[in-house]
Design a protein around this motif. Structure first.
Motif, PDB file in Angstrom:
ATOM      1  N   UNK A 116       0.806  -1.211   0.000  1.00 47.25           N
ATOM      2  CA  UNK A 116       0.000   0.000   0.000  1.00 47.25           C
ATOM      3  C   UNK A 116       0.838   1.260   0.000  1.00 47.25           C
ATOM      4  N   UNK A 117       1.983   1.203  -0.684  1.00 47.62           N
ATOM      5  CA  UNK A 117       2.884   2.351  -0.762  1.00 47.62           C
ATOM      6  C   UNK A 117       3.205   2.638  -2.223  1.00 47.62           C
ATOM      7  N   UNK A 118       3.547   3.889  -2.491  1.00 44.72           N
ATOM      8  CA  UNK A 118       3.980   4.227  -3.845  1.00 44.72           C
ATOM      9  C   UNK A 118       5.381   3.670  -4.084  1.00 44.72           C
ATOM     10  N   UNK A 119       5.743   3.544  -5.340  1.00 47.10           N
ATOM     11  CA  UNK A 119       7.088   3.069  -5.680  1.00 47.10           C
ATOM     12  C   UNK A 119       8.137   4.022  -5.124  1.00 47.10           C
ATOM     13  N   UNK A 120       7.846   5.312  -5.169  1.00 53.05           N
ATOM     14  CA  UNK A 120       8.790   6.296  -4.640  1.00 53.05           C
ATOM     15  C   UNK A 120       8.994   6.111  -3.139  1.00 53.05           C
ATOM     16  N   UNK A 121       7.912   5.798  -2.416  1.00 57.16           N
ATOM     17  CA  UNK A 121       8.031   5.565  -0.969  1.00 57.16           C
ATOM     18  C   UNK A 121       8.884   4.331  -0.678  1.00 57.16           C
ATOM     19  N   UNK A 122       8.700   3.292  -1.461  1.00 59.69           N
ATOM     20  CA  UNK A 122       9.478   2.066  -1.266  1.00 59.69           C
ATOM     21  C   UNK A 122      10.957   2.342  -1.487  1.00 59.69           C
ATOM     22  N   UNK A 123      11.279   3.036  -2.564  1.00 57.04           N
ATOM     23  CA  UNK A 123      12.681   3.371  -2.852  1.00 57.04           C
ATOM     24  C   UNK A 123      13.250   4.241  -1.741  1.00 57.04           C
ATOM     25  N   UNK A 124      12.478   5.232  -1.312  1.00 57.32           N
ATOM     26  CA  UNK A 124      12.943   6.139  -0.267  1.00 57.32           C
ATOM     27  C   UNK A 124      13.231   5.412   1.027  1.00 57.32           C
ATOM     28  N   UNK A 125      12.374   4.476   1.406  1.00 55.35           N
ATOM     29  CA  UNK A 125      12.581   3.741   2.648  1.00 55.35           C
ATOM     30  C   UNK A 125      13.729   2.735   2.512  1.00 55.35           C
ATOM     31  N   UNK A 126      13.845   2.123   1.351  1.00 53.37           N
ATOM     32  CA  UNK A 126      14.914   1.137   1.146  1.00 53.37           C
ATOM     33  C   UNK A 126      16.288   1.800   1.205  1.00 53.37           C
ATOM     34  N   UNK A 127      16.392   3.017   0.743  1.00 53.68           N
ATOM     35  CA  UNK A 127      17.687   3.711   0.711  1.00 53.68           C
ATOM     36  C   UNK A 127      17.960   4.526   1.970  1.00 53.68           C
ATOM     37  N   UNK A 128      16.998   4.637   2.863  1.00 56.45           N
ATOM     38  CA  UNK A 128      17.189   5.485   4.047  1.00 56.45           C
ATOM     39  C   UNK A 128      17.655   4.697   5.275  1.00 56.45           C
ATOM     40  N   UNK A 129      17.814   3.379   5.142  1.00 53.91           N
ATOM     41  CA  UNK A 129      18.220   2.551   6.268  1.00 53.91           C
ATOM     42  C   UNK A 129      19.625   1.980   6.064  1.00 53.91           C
ATOM     43  N   UNK A 130      20.265   1.680   7.180  1.00 53.65           N
ATOM     44  CA  UNK A 130      21.562   1.012   7.155  1.00 53.65           C
ATOM     45  C   UNK A 130      21.353  -0.445   7.554  1.00 53.65           C
ATOM     46  N   UNK A 131      21.919  -1.361   6.778  1.00 54.88           N
ATOM     47  CA  UNK A 131      21.693  -2.792   6.975  1.00 54.88           C
ATOM     48  C   UNK A 131      22.961  -3.471   7.495  1.00 54.88           C
ATOM     49  N   UNK A 132      22.766  -4.486   8.315  1.00 53.55           N
ATOM     50  CA  UNK A 132      23.877  -5.253   8.868  1.00 53.55           C
ATOM     51  C   UNK A 132      24.036  -6.559   8.104  1.00 53.55           C
ATOM     52  N   UNK A 133      25.270  -6.900   7.767  1.00 56.71           N
ATOM     53  CA  UNK A 133      25.554  -8.169   7.091  1.00 56.71           C
ATOM     54  C   UNK A 133      25.587  -9.268   8.157  1.00 56.71           C
ATOM     55  N   UNK A 134      24.507 -10.059   8.221  1.00 56.90           N
ATOM     56  CA  UNK A 134      24.402 -11.115   9.223  1.00 56.90           C
ATOM     57  C   UNK A 134      24.971 -12.445   8.730  1.00 56.90           C
ATOM     58  N   UNK A 135      25.097 -12.593   7.440  1.00 57.58           N
ATOM     59  CA  UNK A 135      25.623 -13.844   6.906  1.00 57.58           C
ATOM     60  C   UNK A 135      25.918 -13.710   5.428  1.00 57.58           C
ATOM     61  N   UNK A 136      26.785 -14.591   4.930  1.00 57.32           N
ATOM     62  CA  UNK A 136      27.093 -14.653   3.501  1.00 57.32           C
ATOM     63  C   UNK A 136      27.001 -16.120   3.103  1.00 57.32           C
ATOM     64  N   UNK A 137      26.098 -16.415   2.170  1.00 59.88           N
ATOM     65  CA  UNK A 137      25.911 -17.808   1.806  1.00 59.88           C
ATOM     66  C   UNK A 137      24.853 -17.968   0.743  1.00 59.88           C
TER      67      UNK A 137
END
Length: 245
Positions: A116-137
């Motif tokens: 229920x979000x616009x594409x712009x909102x999804x992009x904005x939220x995806x790029x506004x957070x910092x993510x932790x690398x919990x695993x590689x596999x």
């Protein structure tokens, strides 16, 4: 420092699996990385041992001979009880470019409808957070990135695709990640990263380590194409910044 209740069990004849509480928690991941570093520096040489941290576990693999589980597991428990806080090797925040054009973000419209979000909102939220690398596999260089905002949580696709293109950026549950090569996959694809995640020809095929962090930023199609060319001729420079826990 905090000492968690850990369990140890055989993982084949050459490996053991250490498991912390079954939670996605940065404090637990930090404790695992502290213990891994302690083992490398004080007890288990890298030439003989391989260590694989991920989420709430640490796998220890002995290359030379089968492990005497009963004896070795007791030794590992003793080492863990004596673990003290120490400085870890330098970690980085990697800034990775993503093109969210619908040509690449083939599930953006369906994700937009589900959330229920616009594409712009999804992009904005995806790029506004910092993510932790919990695993590689899963695939060489596939990063499992935690820290996705709850507003972007979406289930895996009901029908996985037989082929997801290299560089595809996806969402699945509480995670986001990048496909490092063409492969089957069931994540919701919202864009494409122009930076290769895995290169077997390099000394360090995967430049990211468990415990690092990732930030995405949006780029236009022309910039995406330029990055691809720069990567092919070996002149693309990754953006990164140092950070300490």
């Amino acid at each position: 420092m905090t000492h968690y209740p850990i369990s140890i069990r055989p993982f084949g004849v050459h490996a053991i699996l250490l498991e912390w509480p079954n939670e996605v928690d940065e404090a637990i991941l930090e404790n695992i990385l502290q213990f891994q570093h302690h083992l490398k520096v004080n007890h288990l040489g890298e030439e003989e041992w391989e260590m694989i941290p991920a989420y709430n576990s640490l796998t220890l693999i002995y290359r030379k001979a089968p492990i005497r589980f009963a004896e070795f597991s007791e030794q590992v428990k003793t080492w863990y009880t004596k673990l003290e806080q120490t400085s870890l090797p330098q970690r980085f925040i990697w800034k990775l470019p993503v093109c969210y054009d619908l040509e690449f973000g083939i599930d953006l419209k369906s994700v937009s409808e589900k959330l229920g979000k616009s594409i712009e909102e999804i992009i904005g939220q995806h790029t506004s957070h910092t993510y932790t690398v919990y695993g590689i596999g899963f695939l060489p260089g596939f990063m499992y990135l935690g820290g996705l905002p709850p507003s972007l949580e979406v289930p895996r696709r009901e029908e996985p695709r037989l082929r997801v293109k290299k560089g595809s950026v996806g969402l699945a549950g509480k995670q986001t990640g990048i496909y490092p090569q063409d492969s089957p996959g069931g994540w919701n694809i919202i864009g494409s990263c122009s930076v290769p995640m895995f290169d077997p020809k390099k000394k360090d095929p995967c430049f990211v380590n468990v415990g690092d962090k990732v930030q995405f930023y949006s780029i236009m199609r022309a910039e995406y194409d330029l990055h691809k060319i720069e990567g092919e001729v070996g002149i693309y420079k990754l953006e990164k910044a140092k950070w300490d826990a």
